[in-house]
Design a protein around this motif. Structure first.
Motif, PDB file in Angstrom:
ATOM      1  N   SER A 283      -3.317   1.113  12.169  1.00 49.19           N
ATOM      2  CA  SER A 283      -4.359   0.640  11.264  1.00 49.19           C
ATOM      3  C   SER A 283      -5.567   1.558  11.269  1.00 49.19           C
TER       4      SER A 283
ATOM      5  N   TYR B   3       3.480  -2.327  -0.172  1.00 46.17           N
ATOM      6  CA  TYR B   3       2.385  -3.146   0.344  1.00 46.17           C
ATOM      7  C   TYR B   3       1.074  -2.448  -0.008  1.00 46.17           C
TER       8      TYR B   3
ATOM      9  N   THR C 296      -1.556  -6.406   5.726  1.00 48.91           N
ATOM     10  CA  THR C 296      -1.336  -5.839   4.405  1.00 48.91           C
ATOM     11  C   THR C 296      -0.876  -6.925   3.434  1.00 48.91           C
TER      12      THR C 296
ATOM     13  N   GLY D  68      -3.292  -2.186   1.156  1.00 44.74           N
ATOM     14  CA  GLY D  68      -4.310  -2.528   2.123  1.00 44.74           C
ATOM     15  C   GLY D  68      -5.192  -3.656   1.624  1.00 44.74           C
TER      16      GLY D  68
ATOM     17  N   SER E 159      -0.949   1.042   4.631  1.00 45.47           N
ATOM     18  CA  SER E 159      -0.115  -0.012   4.040  1.00 45.47           C
ATOM     19  C   SER E 159       1.325   0.427   3.793  1.00 45.47           C
TER      20      SER E 159
END
Length: 659
Positions: free
Chosen positions: A561, A529, A521, A531, A622
């Motif tokens: 993820s 954060y 990230t 992606g 993220s």
């Protein structure tokens, strides 16, 4: 006591001294004291040192077996130092002493005590510079369910004597003291295990990061590790002669030795895998397993020779222990000797018509027996035993001394994607020698390679690993093959790509320089954060518009993820999504791989253009810095020239070459 002195003492028999609260094993070389009936190692006397273990610790916090377990429906793990409630002498002679410390489950303690009978054993032999330990865990059919997150044996050595740690020829160093990890000498970093040394007792360590996960190791490579005391020159080593009792197969990573000074034999854990390798036992499920034996080896020098010679001798002793496996002296009927086991041999070949029209030897393939399951299930297997070997240059393999039982034969081949599974179950019986002949693995393949990125080796090690932030260095891993073990590398991605994400151009980019080792990230501010989307650009002179191209994506690691694939339109609906995958935490824990995943994505020719094309790889999740994907290998295949020559599109395939 030098090696020569130990040889002279070998004529002495093993003595056993039973006291009110302790029991002592002594063979004239080493003297081991255990609490009775708990079975905690409270003292190891050797070569003039009264106790190699930390005398400042409580007796229960020196040398012990422990586990972490969960009751059904509970997310909170319970840590348990296993203390026996009953003691008995199993074997007592001049040649050998074997002691048993047992704890029997009481159903009235449901929810408070792990529902296991546990029998901890300790063995000392005549002339042996050390002692052995193993344990038998048993769950009976009338007992409640539970999950077992971790179990291990732990030794905490004297911090005033043991400062140098060694676990491999190129992974050894002086480590900081435990006091260096606490404030004000140490500054906590992004997670509990990582500490910046701001004012260590040894000034040359200032500015380094200490993190126990920097010393993790694959099971296949973790046979001996430990510590050296310089004055007097004494070594303490934990030798694991077999991995048959460890979960997850040869690539499972575990902790070894770390600041404490602490030495571990980890038999079962969720590290680098997540919940997939936490065995879950149902109410009424019968189970029994032997963990170990492992060998606790001590050595010393009387001459002023380099103390690192102790490491060299420990490696030699490790080889002796490996050659002696399975041990003939273990008294438990649950540990079968060699004549009660069986062997399996054969040869593995690879057939990939887009590489060669001939069979290719599966050079250095990993071949193993594991409980029956699906293709590749061995890497998530965590209840029973596995037996692995490596094939030779010609693909021949021999798996020796497997326990009696029913297995599947599995394999994976460096240089090939996917997993092999032999099509027939294998029953190992005492004394059996099974020859499976020549086997053929047909790796997933639909057509010729258009382009590829990386090396199919279940690791991201060949990709670009950046230098660490100079503020967060472990000097051991500077200019080291394991440079990925530095702290904070995930933050370097945004520094290297400040204005946009990674773009890789086939034919111009170099994956060792231009493909970041992890798709992590991007940090936006201290709390948020985002992606990331990576691009693979490639040109096609001709496109089979009516055909189907195949994108093979082998993933070496995933942590909370999702992998999304788009073609030529970054805003379109993904042509593929993995959904939420992975909990191996390999990015934070400096592991270059975790669990292996293989995806095969259909790319219609009508989506591609003659000329420039782009594959977009998006990881959108993220919520934190450690989410991400490590790729092992990516390949685009053109459509097969005809249906009659196409091979399997499954993630794995198997075959048997008949004579």
């Amino acid at each position: 006591m030098c090696f020569e002195d130990e040889f002279k003492m070998s004529h002495l028999g093993v003595q056993l001294h039973i006291q009110d609260r302790h029991v002592v094993m002594d063979n004239g070389i080493v003297r081991v004291t255990l609490s009775k009936p708990e079975g905690i190692v409270t003292g190891i006397r050797y070569d003039g040192i009264d106790n190699l273990l930390e005398v400042l610790n409580d007796e229960s916090n020196r040398g012990y077996w422990d586990l972490v377990w969960n009751a059904p429906g509970s997310s909170t793990g319970i840590f348990d130092v296993i203390k026996g409630t009953s003691f008995r002498v199993v074997v007592q002679s001049d040649e050998q002493v074997e002691l048993s410390f047992t704890r029997t489950y009481d159903p009235s303690l449901e929810g408070k005590l792990v529902p296991l009978n546990i029998d901890k054993r300790f063995i000392m032999l005549r002339g042996s510079s050390g002692f052995y330990s193993y344990a038998v865990y048993e769950h009976l059919k009338d007992w409640p369910g539970f999950s077992l997150g971790e179990t291990r044996i732990t030794f905490k050595l004297r911090k005033d004597k043991f400062h140098y740690m060694a676990m491999a020829d190129n992974r050894q160093r002086y480590l900081p003291l435990p006091d260096d990890r606490t404030a004000p000498r140490g500054q906590p970093l992004a997670y509990l295990e990582a500490v910046l040394l701001v004012d260590p007792i040894e000034p040359e360590l200032k500015g380094e990061v200490d993190d126990k996960y920097q010393y993790s190791c694959d099971n296949k490579d973790s046979k001996v590790h430990g510590w050296i005391c310089s004055d007097p020159p004494v070594g303490f080593w934990l030798i694991t002669p077999s991995n048959e009792f460890r979960s997850g197969g040869p690539l499972k990573q575990n902790l070894t030795s770390h600041v404490g000074p602490t030495t571990l034999a980890v038999f079962l854990s969720a590290h680098y895998t997540g919940d997939d390798l936490v065995p879950k036992f149902q109410a009424g499920e019968e189970w029994k397993k032997v963990f170990g034996p492992v060998f606790l080896h001590v050595n010393s020098l009387s001459d002023p020779i380099d103390p690192l010679f102790l490491w060299e001798e420990a490696k030699l002793q490790m080889m002796v222990e490996v050659e002696s496996w399975p041990y003939s002296f273990v008294a438990s009927e649950d540990f079968p000797t060699s004549d009660q086991r069986g062997n399996v041999r054969g040869r593995l070949l690879v057939f990939d018509r887009y590489v060669s029209n001939d069979y290719i030897s599966a050079k250095s393939a990993y071949v193993g027996l594991a409980p029956p399951g699906d293709v590749g299930s061995w890497q998530r297997e965590c209840k029973d035993y596995q037996f692995w070997t490596r094939a030779d240059e010609d693909g021949y393999f021999s798996i020796d001394d497997a326990r009696a039982g029913d297995y599947n034969l599995y394999a994976w081949v460096p240089g090939c994607i996917g997993d092999y599974k032999y099509g027939f179950p294998i029953s190992v019986t005492p004394g059996s020698n099974t020859d499976v002949g020549d086997l053929v693995y047909k790796p997933p393949r639909d057509g010729p390679t258009v382009w590829e990125i990386g090396i199919p080796d279940r690791s991201a090690v060949e990709f670009y690993v950046p230098d660490p932030d100079p503020k967060y260095i472990n000097k051991l891993y500077v200019n080291h093959p394991d440079r990925f073990r530095q702290y904070g590398l995930w933050e370097r991605y945004a520094e290297l790509y400040p204005d946009g994400d990674l773009v890789y151009t086939v034919g111009a980019s170099d994956y060792s320089k231009d493909w970041f080792f992890a798709q992590v990230t991007r940090k936006k501010d201290d709390k948020t954060y985002q992606g990331t989307t990576w691009q693979i650009k490639f040109a096609l002179a001709n496109v089979d518009k009516s055909g189907v191209y195949k994108l093979r994506i082998a993933v070496a690691s995933a942590t909370l993820s999702e992998l999304q694939v788009r073609v030529n339109n970054p805003k379109s609906t993904p042509v593929f999504s993995s959904g939420l995958i992975g909990r191996d935490n390999s990015i934070a824990r400096h592991g270059i791989h975790g669990l292996y995943w293989l995806y095969s994505v259909d790319i219609k020719g009508s989506w591609l253009s003659e000329g420039d094309n782009i594959v977009f790889l998006t990881q959108p999740r993220s919520s934190g810095p450690f989410q991400g994907i490590m790729y092992d290998y990516i390949r685009l295949e053109a459509p097969s020239s005809s249906s009659s020559t196409s091979t399997s599109t499954a993630a794995s395939s198997s075959g048997h070459l008949r004579s």
